[in-house]
Design a protein around this motif. Structure first.
Motif, short mmCIF file in Angstrom:
data_model
loop_
_atom_site.label_atom_id
_atom_site.label_comp_id
_atom_site.label_asym_id
_atom_site.label_seq_id
_atom_site.Cartn_x
_atom_site.Cartn_y
_atom_site.Cartn_z
N ASP A 1 44.54 33.84 49.03
CA ASP A 1 45.65 34.60 50.01
C ASP A 1 45.36 36.04 49.68
N GLY A 2 44.86 36.37 48.61
CA GLY A 2 44.41 37.68 48.27
C GLY A 2 45.75 38.58 47.61
N ARG A 3 46.79 37.99 47.49
CA ARG A 3 48.19 38.64 46.87
C ARG A 3 47.86 39.37 45.63
N ASN A 4 47.04 38.52 44.89
CA ASN A 4 46.62 39.20 43.54
C ASN A 4 45.16 39.39 43.56
N SER A 5 45.04 40.79 43.33
CA SER A 5 43.44 41.01 43.42
C SER A 5 42.61 40.59 42.27
N GLY A 6 43.32 40.48 41.03
CA GLY A 6 42.62 40.06 39.87
C GLY A 6 42.28 38.76 39.93
N ALA B 1 35.94 35.48 43.18
CA ALA B 1 34.96 36.07 43.97
C ALA B 1 33.25 35.93 43.01
N LYS B 2 33.59 36.09 41.80
CA LYS B 2 32.45 36.02 40.93
C LYS B 2 31.34 34.74 41.10
N ASN B 3 32.18 33.63 41.37
CA ASN B 3 31.41 32.15 41.60
C ASN B 3 31.25 32.06 42.89
N LEU C 1 42.27 45.43 46.59
CA LEU C 1 41.81 44.20 46.66
C LEU C 1 40.11 44.17 47.14
N ILE C 2 39.84 44.95 48.14
CA ILE C 2 38.44 44.94 48.46
C ILE C 2 37.77 45.48 47.69
N ASP C 3 38.18 46.73 46.93
CA ASP C 3 37.40 47.24 45.94
C ASP C 3 37.15 46.38 44.71
N ALA C 4 38.27 45.48 44.40
CA ALA C 4 38.08 44.59 43.08
C ALA C 4 37.03 43.27 43.76
#
Ligand code: BGC
Length: 741
Positions: free
Chosen positions: A456-461, A467-469, A499-502
């Motif tokens: 859901d993107g609420r936590n960008s970390g 995203a790495k996988n 979020l997008i940057d992360a």
């Protein structure tokens, strides 16, 4: 012996024929062979003053702010009762350009099919998209019992932060006027009268009831008014809605200069002027050009009376000038009703094929997708993409829409509703509504072999770790807009830039899909693999997004509005009056840019936007050659377009004016949207509207083409020209064309 007594069928027929004959003789306005003008005149002459008064005011028909729905109203924006003796149908009035609204759920559970936002339709640069959308919503309105739609919003996007840009068709008068005109034509093809709005210069929501748009007549005529003029010529709307704002110090609905001198006298508009809900301040509005006062409870609440009821009757009884004007007002209303076919084609409640409507909305959304960036052919996604992470934007639930009077909710109900809270007149409307077409679901359908997961993107970390996988990350970013509010800046809200940057830092194959009301800034742009502008994509939005990302649809949208790189680039870096009350009496100086709205301002200042007007990528490429200019009147320009890529695609070659005698001047002169197979070529011919080569001469009240050299550029956007020509034109002066049939 023959039975001389007629059969019951013959008797019935004789009875009907006699009655029709009697009616035609006593009510000659019902004879559809007569012209609308003639019929309206005949009917008008038959009305008493009280009956004329009944034609020229109408209540709001929604249960908000403690007001009740008038008897006989279906329930929506407004209502004017029928006159059954004369055969005059009631006006059942609904909002708006994006579909049939159901404010405050006044018709319990009765939804409509939402079109994509106006900016999305404008981004298609395809007049047929606007027409088909209009036809679809007009048909739904008619099938629900409505015969008037408050549709055809054509205010120019002078400010990318304007909270209602999503209802309108962008920053260029030719593009916006063409698209709004087709939208109106589509609606009226269903015998639903369309009300073009908001006349004029209702170009920001901040202080919308009190702000004064300060602008000279020449600039006005060459920009916002030109958009209205083109849309009216093309669409022939039955009504024009005057706006809440003031223009050069005078409220738009009290502005005789705009309504009488320009609209009715200079342009020859023969329909009627309808006030916006709560914008008539006194009975004099009738003398200043308003023909019908609508949303009367609001005028009474805000300004103390229903002015076109008792006060206007009293004036008409005493004063011949008012009496004549009242006659003209009701005659104008009746004329448009005849003209659009409201007498002969009364709405009939009919079941609606919502699947067919949704297909129209999806087609529109597909043509409106603008591919802004596509590094190393990141898009379209192909079969090799196995692990996809979809993040944010409630993409699992649906696609975002915007709020206010134009809000449409689907027949099945919303996919998600998030109230944003707050107080005041619009508190109950402050809800973020997602239509049910989920991009996540649609992607899974389009890519059955891929493993697609959602965060859901609420936590960008957390999202970045996931995203790495992934092989590819698709992040959905949203910016909600609403009538009566402008945005403060162009930033994506709620930490979405972070979020997008992360995500882009974690995975270079990050694709951003934007569901926004208009331009936003993109501080993360260079880190991303692709960016697609999906606007508010309507009922078929999720599918349209998925089909474009996966290449079933080759993106063909082009920006109808400039994306600035920085607020400092704008004529007004801060929205004038931001945060103040909506009736604040402020002046907004539009003479800064004058007629040079959007890309014209950027050209004049020689500044580079983030993305220019007219820009949009395709999965194929196009080449232009053979540019030829013929000095016909109007000017004829032709050229060839070739698809030099490997895929079938649609292109939008654009022709601009880039210089006039004695000055640099940019203006869109024409375009064409064409589909070409790989390797295919086509020759295109455009005819240039002479107003676009002219200046408006205020003193002489006519258009004037100065003699001398004109520079034309053919290109892919307002900043990318591939071919230029010069043409010498002789002096030419001409009057406004007559806008109404
Ligand atoms: C809006 C119009 C709308 C009307 C009726 C006003 O607040 O400005 O666009 O048509 O309400 O709902």
């Amino acid at each position: 012996m023959k039975n001389r007594i007629p059969s019951s069928a013959t008797m019935l027929l004789t009875l009907i024929m006699t009655n029709t004959h009697v009616l035609a003789a006593s009510q000659p306005w019902l004879d559809s062979d007569k012209s609308s003008d003639h019929r309206a005149k005949l009917l008008q002459q038959d009305l008493t003053l009280e009956e004329q008064i009944r034609r020229v005011h109408g209540e709001m028909a929604m249960p908000i702010l403690g007001f009740t729905v008038p008897d006989g109203a279906i329930g929506s924006a407004g209502f004017v009762p029928a006159d059954t003796t004369r055969g005059i149908p009631a006006l059942q009035i609904t909002d708006a350009s994006l579909g049939v609204a159901n404010p405050a759920n006044v018709r319990p559970g009765d939804g409509g099919t939402p079109l994509p936002s106006g900016l999305s339709s404008a981004a298609s640069w395809n007049p047929k998209v606007a027409y088909d959308g209009g036809q679809m919503i007009g048909h739904e309105a008619w099938s629900k019992g409505f015969n008037v739609m408050l549709a055809g919003g054509v205010n120019l996007a002078r400010d990318p932060r304007n909270g209602r840009n999503f209802e309108y068709f962008g920053e260029d008068p030719l593009l916006a006027g063409t698209m709004a005109g087709e939208n109106i034509k589509g609606i009226q093809s269903q015998h639903v009268l369309s009300t073009i709005k908001h006349f004029a210069m209702n170009d920001q929501e901040t202080a919308r009831m009190g702000m004064s748009a300060v602008i000279g007549e020449r600039s006005l005529s060459e920009s916002d008014l030109l958009a209205f003029q083109i849309a009216i010529e093309r669409g022939q709307p039955g009504a024009v809605m005057c706006g809440y704002n003031r223009v050069n110090g005078i409220h738009a609905c009290d502005n005789a200069d705009l309504l009488q001198r320009i609209l009715k006298d200079r342009w020859g508009y023969r329909g009627f002027v309808m006030s916006d809900w709560g914008s008539v301040h006194g009975v004099e509005a009738a003398m200043h050009g308003v023909d019908i006062e609508m949303g009367t409870q609001l005028d009474k609440w805000l300004f103390g009376d229903v002015f076109f009821e008792k006060p206007l009757l009293a004036k008409a009884e005493q004063d011949q000038v008012y009496r004549t004007r009242l006659g003209e007002m009701s005659q104008r209303v009746l004329r448009s009703m005849f003209d659009v076919g409201l007498f002969e084609h009364p709405p009939v409640k009919t079941p609606i094929d919502y699947a067919a409507s949704k297909a129209v909305a999806q087609q529109a959304a597909e043509e409106g997708m603008v591919l802004l960036r596509n590094e190393k052919h990141a898009l379209p996604l192909n079969g090799a993409t196995k692990k996809i992470l979809v993040v944010g934007g409630n993409a699992d639930k649906g696609v975002l829409s915007a709020a206010g009077s134009s809000q449409v909710v689907e027949p099945e109900g919303a996919g998600l509703v998030i109230p944003t809270g707050g107080e005041g007149q619009f508190a109950s409307l402050r809800e973020m509504v997602w239509h049910r077409s989920s991009p996540l679901k649609a992607l899974k359908e389009e890519l059955p072999d891929a493993v697609i997961t959602f965060n859901d993107g609420r936590n960008s970390g957390e999202a970045a770790a996931l995203a790495k996988n992934a092989d590819v990350v698709i992040v959905f970013a949203t910016q909600w807009m609403m009538e009566s509010y402008d945005t403060y800046d162009l930033e994506l809200p709620s930490g979405q830039n972070g979020l997008i940057d992360a995500l882009a830092s974690a995975n270079a194959k990050t694709i951003v899909v934007l569901e926004t009301g208009g331009p936003i800034s993109m501080p993360w742009l260079n880190k991303t693999a692709a960016v697609m502008q999906a606007w508010y994509p309507g009922a078929g939005g999720g599918k349209a997004i998925a089909r474009t990302l996966t290449g079933k649809v080759n993106p063909s949208g082009r920006l109808p509005i400039t994306f600035p790189a920085d607020l400092k680039q704008l004529p007004r870096p801060v929205v004038p009056g931001f945060g103040g009350p909506e009736n604040a009496k402020i002046d907004v100086d539009y003479n800064i840019e004058g007629a040079d709205v959007g890309y014209k301002w950027f050209a004049r200042k020689n500044i580079n936007p983030l993305f220019p007007f007219g820009f949009g990528l395709s999965y194929t490429q196009f080449k232009y050659d053979g540019l030829k200019v013929e000095k016909t009147s109007p000017l004829t320009v032709s050229f060839n377009v070739t698809n030099i890529g490997k895929l079938t695609g649609q292109d939008v070659p654009q022709l601009y004016l880039t210089g006039m005698p004695g000055r640099a001047q940019q203006r869109l002169l024409g375009w064409n949207k064409i589909e070409l197979r790989a390797g295919e070529s086509r020759s295109i011919t455009l005819q240039v509207d002479s107003r676009l080569l002219a200046d408006f001469d205020v003193k002489a009240q006519r258009w004037s083409v100065a003699p001398g050299a004109y520079a034309l550029g053919l290109g892919h956007s307002a900043t990318e020209f591939v071919s230029q020509r010069h043409v010498d034109l002789p002096k030419q002066d001409f009057a406004d064309p007559v806008v109404s049939r």
